[in-house]
Motif scaffolding. Structure first.
Motif, mmCIF file in Angstrom:
data_model
loop_
_atom_site.group_PDB
_atom_site.id
_atom_site.type_symbol
_atom_site.label_atom_id
_atom_site.label_comp_id
_atom_site.label_asym_id
_atom_site.label_seq_id
_atom_site.Cartn_x
_atom_site.Cartn_y
_atom_site.Cartn_z
ATOM 1 N N ASP A 124 -20.088 68.220 -49.842
ATOM 2 C CA ASP A 124 -19.958 69.433 -49.041
ATOM 3 C C ASP A 124 -19.282 70.549 -49.844
ATOM 4 N N ALA A 125 -19.972 70.976 -50.878
ATOM 5 C CA ALA A 125 -19.541 72.096 -51.714
ATOM 6 C C ALA A 125 -20.746 73.001 -51.928
ATOM 7 N N ALA A 126 -20.535 74.127 -52.603
ATOM 8 C CA ALA A 126 -21.594 75.124 -52.726
ATOM 9 C C ALA A 126 -22.828 74.574 -53.436
ATOM 10 N N GLU A 127 -22.658 74.036 -54.623
ATOM 11 C CA GLU A 127 -23.752 73.400 -55.357
ATOM 12 C C GLU A 127 -23.156 72.382 -56.332
ATOM 13 N N PRO A 128 -22.670 71.263 -55.822
ATOM 14 C CA PRO A 128 -21.949 70.300 -56.659
ATOM 15 C C PRO A 128 -22.865 69.609 -57.664
ATOM 16 N N MET A 129 -22.351 69.411 -58.858
ATOM 17 C CA MET A 129 -23.125 68.718 -59.882
ATOM 18 C C MET A 129 -22.181 68.005 -60.843
#
Length: 264
Positions: A124-129
């Motif tokens: 649940d983060a902006a665009e985790p990678m």
């Protein structure tokens, strides 16, 4: 070709992993204060000013607390995707433009002999990678902060020499624990964190002939214990025919103490 690493610290209170080759060195996240980060580096006899950059996975505070401080003090490049940059911009302070770099998801950046591949996770983060490091035939995978491990992720990370793999919580401890139900539901969701058992099932599907070491990372302070995580993961892997102790070894990580600087 050399590839060395240390999990400087890992857990719900903060996360940072150091990776180096003969010619380059990177930090994956800096989830502690500047002073704490410097102390962790000192424990492995390395200096943050020698880094080639900080690779950010996502904007949660246990991954970026010291990013801005270290970058400004030592003039370090920061690498993150555009959505993560936007999400963390107001959280890490002003960063000079010439230190801000975009690292898009599902791409590879090359630094000399070192290839770093980014891949998306479910959190649940902006665009985790997270990241795969390759130097010659050696492969190191860092994967935490994901609610599940998809087939796409498995294809990217499979048959690594070393996995730094999330084993966040024991489901029973979490369900019986003190957290409000809203937080429990978030952790258990597909955009939360993987449990010991689910982590082990995913591990069993990506371990290959090259795999020699697995480090259990991002353990919850309130909903897990090192012995419990190791026992749960080991039982599941052994039940699936995995040879712990001769095929590969399991290792702990710690929220305060770095793992020894180790060759992949």
């Amino acid at each position: 070709m050399s590839l060395h690493f240390s999990v400087l610290a890992s857990g719900s209170t903060g996360n940072a992993t150091y990776v180096e080759t003969d010619n380059h060195s990177f930090l994956v996240d800096a989830g502690f204060s500047g002073k704490q980060m410097e102390a962790l580096f000192q424990k492995i006899d390395r200096k943050p000013e020698n880094l080639d950059g900080i690779l950010v996975t996502h904007e949660h505070s246990d991954h970026i607390k010291g990013v801005g401080i270290l970058a400004r003090k030592y003039k370090l490049p920061i690498y993150a995707n555009e959505k993560t940059w936007k999400a963390m911009d107001n959280l890490i302070g002003v960063i000079p433009v010439d230190q801000k770099f975009t690292f898009d998801m599902e791409t590879v950046k090359t630094f000399g002999s070192l290839d770093i591949e980014s891949f998306g996770v479910s959190h649940d983060a902006a665009e985790p990678m997270f990241y795969v490091f390759r130097n010659g035939s050696k492969k190191l995978v860092v994967i935490t902060d994901t609610g599940y491990v998809s087939d796409r992720m498995k294809g990217t990370i499979s048959n690594a020499d070393v996995f730094i793999f999330e084993s966040n919580h024991d489901v029973q401890m979490l369900r019986m624990g003190k957290y409000p139900w809203s937080i429990k539901r978030r952790i258990l969701s597909d955009v939360g964190h993987v449990s010991n058992e689910d982590a082990a099932i995913a591990m069993s599907e990506v371990i290959g002939d090259a795999t020699k070491r697995i480090y259990l990372a991002h353990l919850s302070l309130d909903n897990n214990m090192k012995d419990l995580a190791r026992m749960s993961v080991a039982q599941t892997l052994e039940a699936r025919g995995m040879g712990i102790g001769h095929q590969f070894d399991l290792f702990d990580t710690d929220p305060k103490i770095p793992t020894p600087l180790t060759a992949v």
